[in-house]
Write a protein that holds these residues in place. Structure first.
Motif, mmCIF file in Angstrom:
data_model
loop_
_atom_site.group_PDB
_atom_site.id
_atom_site.type_symbol
_atom_site.label_atom_id
_atom_site.label_comp_id
_atom_site.label_asym_id
_atom_site.label_seq_id
_atom_site.Cartn_x
_atom_site.Cartn_y
_atom_site.Cartn_z
ATOM 1 N N UNK A 1 0.832 -1.207 0.000
ATOM 2 C CA UNK A 1 0.000 0.000 0.000
ATOM 3 C C UNK A 1 0.862 1.251 0.000
ATOM 4 N N UNK A 2 1.914 1.252 0.813
ATOM 5 C CA UNK A 2 2.825 2.394 0.851
ATOM 6 C C UNK A 2 3.472 2.622 -0.514
ATOM 7 N N UNK A 3 3.950 1.547 -1.124
ATOM 8 C CA UNK A 3 4.601 1.664 -2.430
ATOM 9 C C UNK A 3 3.615 2.161 -3.484
ATOM 10 N N UNK A 4 2.379 1.674 -3.404
ATOM 11 C CA UNK A 4 1.361 2.114 -4.365
ATOM 12 C C UNK A 4 1.057 3.597 -4.179
ATOM 13 N N UNK A 5 0.996 4.051 -2.931
ATOM 14 C CA UNK A 5 0.733 5.468 -2.672
ATOM 15 C C UNK A 5 1.872 6.340 -3.180
ATOM 16 N N UNK A 6 3.095 5.907 -2.956
ATOM 17 C CA UNK A 6 4.259 6.659 -3.446
ATOM 18 C C UNK A 6 4.226 6.764 -4.964
ATOM 19 N N UNK A 7 3.966 5.650 -5.634
ATOM 20 C CA UNK A 7 3.903 5.652 -7.093
ATOM 21 C C UNK A 7 2.734 6.493 -7.604
ATOM 22 N N UNK A 8 1.595 6.405 -6.922
ATOM 23 C CA UNK A 8 0.408 7.147 -7.355
ATOM 24 C C UNK A 8 0.636 8.652 -7.248
ATOM 25 N N UNK A 9 1.272 9.093 -6.174
ATOM 26 C CA UNK A 9 1.505 10.526 -6.027
ATOM 27 C C UNK A 9 2.603 11.016 -6.959
ATOM 28 N N UNK A 10 3.573 10.170 -7.264
ATOM 29 C CA UNK A 10 4.564 10.539 -8.282
ATOM 30 C C UNK A 10 3.872 10.735 -9.632
ATOM 31 N N UNK A 11 2.923 9.859 -9.946
ATOM 32 C CA UNK A 11 2.164 9.986 -11.187
ATOM 33 C C UNK A 11 1.287 11.234 -11.175
ATOM 34 N N UNK A 12 0.721 11.571 -10.004
ATOM 35 C CA UNK A 12 -0.094 12.773 -9.883
ATOM 36 C C UNK A 12 0.730 14.027 -10.173
ATOM 37 N N UNK A 13 1.939 14.070 -9.641
ATOM 38 C CA UNK A 13 2.811 15.222 -9.895
ATOM 39 C C UNK A 13 3.123 15.333 -11.380
ATOM 40 N N UNK A 14 3.397 14.183 -12.006
ATOM 41 C CA UNK A 14 3.676 14.182 -13.444
ATOM 42 C C UNK A 14 2.479 14.690 -14.229
ATOM 43 N N UNK A 15 1.288 14.261 -13.843
ATOM 44 C CA UNK A 15 0.070 14.706 -14.534
ATOM 45 C C UNK A 15 -0.103 16.215 -14.384
ATOM 46 N N UNK A 16 0.158 16.742 -13.189
ATOM 47 C CA UNK A 16 0.053 18.186 -12.970
ATOM 48 C C UNK A 16 1.077 18.942 -13.816
ATOM 49 N N UNK A 17 2.275 18.378 -13.946
ATOM 50 C CA UNK A 17 3.335 19.046 -14.706
ATOM 51 C C UNK A 17 3.059 19.030 -16.201
ATOM 52 N N UNK A 18 2.341 18.025 -16.685
ATOM 53 C CA UNK A 18 2.095 17.916 -18.116
ATOM 54 C C UNK A 18 0.984 18.844 -18.594
ATOM 55 N N UNK A 19 0.207 19.413 -17.662
ATOM 56 C CA UNK A 19 -0.756 20.436 -18.051
ATOM 57 C C UNK A 19 0.043 21.677 -18.445
ATOM 58 N N UNK A 20 -0.173 22.223 -19.643
ATOM 59 C CA UNK A 20 0.655 23.347 -20.114
ATOM 60 C C UNK A 20 0.726 24.493 -19.114
ATOM 61 N N UNK A 21 1.944 24.987 -18.892
ATOM 62 C CA UNK A 21 2.138 26.087 -17.965
ATOM 63 C C UNK A 21 1.831 27.426 -18.617
#
Length: 202
Positions: free
Chosen positions: A18-38
């Motif tokens: 669960x911890x590993x999944x949460x870490x990976x999920x939030x890393x993916x969330x940050x990537x998704x936020x970064x890919x929205x054009x600035x």
């Protein structure tokens, strides 16, 4: 003498799936936020992005250690070459960009905000949007902005890399950061109300 049951009981230093999944999920969330054009403000070499929403959510939701690891995982994947930074950037060339100070500050800022939520705000504070706002803002003001200014002074062209030049670029982000921090606080407070044990393991 330890019993088999005691030997298999996880300690605080151990992560489960669960911890590993949460870490990976939030890393993916940050990537998704970064890919929205600035938003590129005139004269600014660093765009306004939603990246910090994912970064600070990782810290205030997961706590200092898992929050740090989630952001560090995101950076490691980006520096390795995957184009998951703003403007679809990635790879070692990122170190030559004026935004490098902000990027390197992200894991530390997440860890600080997570630490403040867990150990200063406490259990009640974790469900208070106002307390989380203060903790998240501290991570931004004390870590991200100073490191961002230092990175700008390091990577801006000669003649435009004074503290004043870097500060004038950085201050463009302040108002947006307040709005993003408010959103982070509201979301994180609701998450902790729904999952009150989320911070206890970190």
């Amino acid at each position: 003498m330890s019993t088999p049951e005691a030997a298999t009981t996880p300690t605080k230093a151990q992560f489960d799936t669960t911890d590993l999944a949460l870490i990976a999920a939030f890393a993916a969330l940050i990537a998704a936020c970064a890919l929205i054009p600035g938003i590129h403000v005139a004269g600014s070499v660093v765009p306004i992005t939603l990246q910090t929403i994912g970064v600070m959510l990782a810290g205030v939701v997961l706590g200092p250690l898992r929050g740090f690891l989630a952001v560090a995982l995101y950076l490691a994947v980006g520096f390795a070459g995957l184009p998951i930074f703003t403007d679809q950037a990635g790879g070692p060339s990122t170190f030559t960009k004026p935004s490098i100070g902000y990027l390197l500050a992200f894991p530390v800022a997440a860890a600080l905000a997570g630490f403040l939520v867990k150990y200063v705000a406490g259990r009640k504070g974790a469900t208070s949007a106002l307390a989380i706002f203060a903790c998240s803002l501290a991570g931004s003001v004390l870590v991200i902005h100073p490191a961002g200014i230092a990175g700008l002074m390091w990577r801006l062209p000669d003649g435009a890399n004074s503290f004043e030049d870097a500060f004038n670029i950085d201050k463009v982000f302040w108002l947006g950061d307040l709005a993003k921090t408010a959103l982070v606080a509201m979301v994180a407070a609701e998450v902790h109300r729904a999952f009150p044990r989320l911070l206890r393991k970190d």
